[in-house]
Design a protein around this motif. Structure first.
Motif, PDB file in Angstrom:
ATOM      1  N   LEU A 147      -0.024   5.520  -1.583  1.00 36.31           N
ATOM      2  CA  LEU A 147      -0.106   4.376  -0.686  1.00 36.31           C
ATOM      3  C   LEU A 147      -0.775   3.231  -1.428  1.00 36.31           C
ATOM      4  N   CYS A 148      -0.080   2.097  -1.534  1.00 40.03           N
ATOM      5  CA  CYS A 148      -0.663   1.003  -2.310  1.00 40.03           C
ATOM      6  C   CYS A 148      -0.123  -0.339  -1.863  1.00 40.03           C
ATOM      7  N   MET A 149      -0.885  -1.377  -2.226  1.00 39.80           N
ATOM      8  CA  MET A 149      -0.432  -2.744  -2.050  1.00 39.80           C
ATOM      9  C   MET A 149       0.508  -3.092  -3.204  1.00 39.80           C
ATOM     10  N   GLU A 150       1.481  -3.958  -2.923  1.00 36.95           N
ATOM     11  CA  GLU A 150       2.462  -4.344  -3.925  1.00 36.95           C
ATOM     12  C   GLU A 150       2.728  -5.839  -3.844  1.00 36.95           C
ATOM     13  N   GLU A 151       3.421  -6.353  -4.821  1.00 34.41           N
ATOM     14  CA  GLU A 151       3.949  -7.714  -4.770  1.00 34.41           C
ATOM     15  C   GLU A 151       5.398  -7.639  -4.310  1.00 34.41           C
TER      16      GLU A 151
END
Length: 300
Positions: A147-151
């Motif tokens: 689970l991660c933030m992305e562009e």
């Protein structure tokens, strides 16, 4: 080889002397020394240079301390994982960013456990790292979910073509400052004045994102002084609350502070940064049935 011997050796590494290590292990010094000798005999190498005073570890021992720590961790995880499976639990390893551990993961796990009606419950192990390390753990097969933030223009799908992705909304980084007594922003861009900034390292994911989206322009237009740089959002938040500078932080991390007025949102004059949240599943998950159940909860 016994796990006990590895624990003894690492205690000796940390304690620095046989007497202190023996006390920490609640055994006599002669008994502790014999256990270290048993490990040396099993390995076929000396771990301690007994000719030196004070005691000193050998070069080969020092070189392999990280591997001993990893081995002890793996022993522990193997035991706990087998114990969970033996009790009808399905172990899932989730790799995620430090910030999401604070803002998103607790609610996500609670929602999964609430929705999951199976008799074989899902048991989570969360590994919290910076985003680059989380991605590396997932690619190496050491995590079942990521689970991660992305562009938006640079999703991780291209890097991990065998992984499946679900969108879990987005996280918004907002520019913030502590307030003055009058309730105005203490730190905000002003012509001819120095702006104190609490920033992420430029080689980190959040550092790259903020420099690309906002800080590049900010540095060109104003006299910016980076007074604190850290990967840890909790530390930046505390510095922010103390009035030591302005910073971009996830809005979900500061909801209470914005409502109470202990932080001021600067988005009227500075850009917010919207980042997609992606949940990835490994094609080689240890508990594919558990991952399928999770996917069915959010993939509709």
């Amino acid at each position: 080889m016994k796990q006990l011997w590895i624990e003894d050796f690492l205690t000796l590494v940390d304690a620095g002397t046989f007497s202190r290590a023996a006390a920490l292990r609640h055994v006599t010094q002669p008994a502790f020394s014999r256990r270290i000798q048993s490990l040396e005999a099993w390995l076929g190498v000396d771990l301690v240079d007994r000719r030196s005073q004070p005691m000193r570890l050998t070069a080969v021992a020092l070189q392999h301390v990280p591997q001993f720590r990893a081995l002890l961790r793996d022993f522990s995880q193997l035991r706990s994982g087998m114990h969970a499976e033996g009790n009808g639990l399905m172990r899932v390893v989730l790799a995620t960013q430090h910030s999401l551990t604070m803002t998103r993961v607790p609610a996500l796990i609670q929602e999964i456990q609430k929705k999951d009606k199976s008799t074989h419950r899902i048991d989570f192990r969360v590994r919290s790292e910076n985003r680059d390390e989380c991605t590396a753990l997932f690619i190496r097969g050491e995590a079942d979910l990521l689970l991660c933030m992305e562009e938006q223009e640079d999703l991780l799908c291209a890097l991990m073509p065998d992984a499946s992705r679900l969108s879990l909304g987005h996280e918004t980084l907002v520019p913030l400052s502590a307030p003055t007594k009058a309730g105005k922003a203490l730190h905000t861009p002003r012509a001819g004045q120095q702006l104190k900034l609490l920033a992420f390292p430029p080689d980190s994911f959040l550092g790259r994102v903020t420099y690309k989206s906002s800080l590049g322009t900010l540095f060109q237009l104003y006299n910016v002084d980076v007074v604190h740089e850290s990967l840890f959002l909790a530390g930046i938040k505390e510095m922010l609350l103390a009035g030591l500078g302005m910073a971009w932080l996830p809005e979900s991390l500061v909801e209470r502070e914005l409502k109470s007025g202990t932080l001021v949102n600067l988005s009227s004059s500075l850009k917010t940064i919207k980042l997609p949240l992606g949940l990835y599943r490994s094609s080689h998950a240890q508990s594919p049935e558990a991952i399928d159940r999770i996917w069915s909860m959010f993939g509709k």
